[in-house]
Design an enzyme around this catalytic site. Structure first.
Site, PDB file in Angstrom:
ATOM      1  N   GLU A  26      27.281  62.347  23.187  1.00 24.04           N
ATOM      2  CA  GLU A  26      28.535  61.782  22.659  1.00 24.04           C
ATOM      3  C   GLU A  26      29.739  62.590  23.142  1.00 24.04           C
ATOM      4  O   GLU A  26      30.802  62.020  23.413  1.00 24.04           O
ATOM      5  CB  GLU A  26      28.507  61.706  21.128  1.00 24.04           C
ATOM      6  CG  GLU A  26      27.414  60.806  20.549  1.00 24.04           C
ATOM      7  CD  GLU A  26      27.340  59.402  21.169  1.00 24.04           C
ATOM      8  OE1 GLU A  26      28.386  58.864  21.574  1.00 24.04           O
ATOM      9  OE2 GLU A  26      26.226  58.852  21.263  1.00 24.04           O
ATOM     10  N   HIS A  35      30.737  61.248  26.451  1.00 25.82           N
ATOM     11  CA  HIS A  35      31.593  60.063  26.322  1.00 25.82           C
ATOM     12  C   HIS A  35      33.031  60.497  25.985  1.00 25.82           C
ATOM     13  O   HIS A  35      34.001  59.977  26.518  1.00 25.82           O
ATOM     14  CB  HIS A  35      31.096  59.160  25.186  1.00 25.82           C
ATOM     15  CG  HIS A  35      29.927  58.296  25.535  1.00 25.82           C
ATOM     16  ND1 HIS A  35      29.975  57.354  26.536  1.00 25.82           N
ATOM     17  CD2 HIS A  35      28.678  58.195  25.005  1.00 25.82           C
ATOM     18  CE1 HIS A  35      28.804  56.711  26.610  1.00 25.82           C
ATOM     19  NE2 HIS A  35      27.999  57.215  25.688  1.00 25.82           N
TER      20      HIS A  35
HETATM   21 ZN    ZN Z   1      26.011  56.515  25.320  1.00 26.19          ZN
END
Ligand code: ZN
Length: 500
Positions: A264, A267
């Site tokens: 995450e 991202h």
């Molecule tokens: Zn992902």
């Protein structure tokens, strides 16, 4: 220079739409983190209102007229022209959906989601089947509404990976099928590396202390985001300077928090690198595609945080946090233990290699359903046969088979291929970086991640949607998507893990 007044009006409109979208994201994040039970009743309604407003601002015919006029303006800069071109493309696509279709889809999906949850819980495909039939029917109609040049499935992939063709996906998976599938089957027959230490007792606070330091080390800016607990890990952006992640924990499994947190954060690093403030609400202020987004999370999770160099540099700190759990474990044992390959039924628990067989099967299901070659009633058998063929295992129930993913219940057809493409893009970026850096492994080992992040910022993040994903990949790596890079990475890494 004074901006073109029409371009200014365009920017003003996009700002409002972005404001509404980010506000909706805050409500959605809150719903998944802190919202008390009794608050849930009206939350869905509040989010739907913001979504509808944003949609109405966007599809307003006056906005369409402005976009068409701007597309003819000679005085715009290159970036302004690109923004207008992309917004006009989005506008034209959204115009193709009649209001009645949008409403029907929302109703069908709301019912299908509930039916899917129940069917999965009770392991009853037959109760979900009529809902999925309606969704497949809607998706077929959607391909007619938006139109396509070559293959109807491309009309659906366009939402997630603009420009992606069936020919390209078929070509990529042909390589994966003939090279990767036999390779992971071979690995899974070898003695499994030791991994008992991963399921010892790992107190939540200590796991987070280690994870927090690690994602800070790769460059996640806690002044421009934060992390909270949620049942499903995700990353969300509320605007410039606020990109958050959520994490979860399992005190009896080390991998669940750490690798998801790095994923995450990957991202988030992408979002933090997009020119969100300068290009607020415009296409250049947005991520290029889902597959590229996924490439950034997988790059940090797999290519970096599951690498030997990374743990050479970090296992000491991990041991310091959990001295008893790792007292009898060497760095090499740990590295091999976190990279075990073993075909399994559940996609989200799959290893880095056999994962792509799960995606390929979903892609085949979607494509053949849309082509009309199979019917929804054939799905369980089609699914199980493919698992047997490609993974060498046959699901015993539909709950561990074709009922496991949420995607179809909310109408997301054409999404799955982006997961695999994300890994393939990541491997190609990683290979390019390896050849451009003097000693990338040394940088990874010593925690010198600033040049790595800087490279991604300069070659990927800063462009937003300026180039489409195949152009962007070509600019960053000098070639189009070439799955050889993933195969070379896989063979070298896992050949080492399994001592081939
Ligand atoms: Zn992902």
């Amino acid at each position: 220079m004074k901006p073109n007044p029409k371009y200014q009006a365009y920017i003003d409109r996009l700002k409002k739409i972005a404001d509404l979208g980010f506000a909706e994201a805050v409500l959605s994040w809150d719903q998944q983190t802190y919202l008390p039970k009794n608050g849930s009743q009206f939350r869905g309604q509040q989010m739907a209102t913001l979504k509808t407003l944003a949609h109405e601002y966007f599809v307003d015919p006056k906005f369409g007229t402005l976009l068409k006029e701007l597309a003819e303006e000679a005085s715009l800069t290159e970036d302004q022209r690109i923004n207008v071109k992309l917004t006009l493309k989005d506008y034209t696509r959204k115009q193709k959906y009649p209001q009645s279709f949008v409403e029907e889809q929302a109703t069908v999906c709301a019912q299908a989601f509930g039916a899917w949850q129940e069917a999965r819980g009770k392991n009853r495909f037959d109760t979900y089947r009529p809902f999925l039939e309606k969704i497949v029917d809607l998706k077929k109609r959607e391909t007619q509404l938006v139109g396509y040049e070559r293959h109807p499935y491309e009309a659906l992939m366009e939402d997630y990976e603009p420009g992606l063709t069936v020919k390209k996906v078929d070509e990529v998976f042909a390589g994966i099928r003939s090279n990767l599938f036999p390779f992971f089957k071979e690995l899974s027959k070898k003695p499994k590396p030791r991994h008992d230490f991963l399921t010892r007792q790992f107190p939540k606070d200590k796991q987070w202390a280690f994870s927090e330091r690690s994602i800070g080390q790769i460059g996640y800016d806690f002044n421009a985001g934060r992390a909270d607990f949620a049942p499903h890990p995700f990353c969300t952006t509320f605007g410039p300077g606020d990109t958050r992640i959520t994490i979860r924990y399992n005190e009896h499994h080390f991998s669940q928090m750490f690798f998801a947190a790095v994923h995450e954060a990957g991202h988030a690093l992408y979002e933090q690198g997009i020119p969100l403030a300068q290009e607020y609400g415009t296409p250049i202020g947005q991520a290029v595609s889902l597959a590229f987004h996924e490439s950034q999370s997988r790059f940090w999770e797999n290519n970096i945080a599951r690498s030997q160099a990374y743990w050479k540099g970090n296992f000491g700190a991990l041991k310091h946090e959990f001295p008893q759990n790792f007292a009898d474990v060497t760095t090499d044992e740990f590295y091999r233990g976190i990279n075990i390959v073993e075909p399994s039924f559940i996609r989200v628990e799959a290893d880095e290699l056999s994962y792509h067989a799960h995606i390929y099967i979903r892609y085949l299901v979607e494509k053949t359903l849309i082509e009309g070659q199979i019917k929804v009633e054939d799905l369980p058998a089609f699914w199980n046969d493919r698992y047997e063929e490609y993974l060498g295992i046959r699901p015993k129930t539909d709950a561990e088979g074709c009922l496991q993913d949420v995607h179809w219940s909310y109408g997301a057809f054409g999404y799955f291929p982006t997961y695999s493409l994300g890994s393939f893009y990541a491997a190609q970026l990683f290979a390019k970086m390896k050849s451009s850096f003097e000693n990338l492994d040394k940088d990874i080992e010593t925690g010198n991640f600033a040049p790595v992040l800087q490279w991604l910022r300069e070659n990927v993040h800063k462009y937003g949607r300026k180039y489409n994903s195949s152009e962007l990949l070509k600019r960053a790596t000098g070639e189009e998507l070439n799955v050889e890079h993933f195969m070379n990475y896989a063979k070298k890494k896992y050949g080492g893990v399994y001592g081939l």
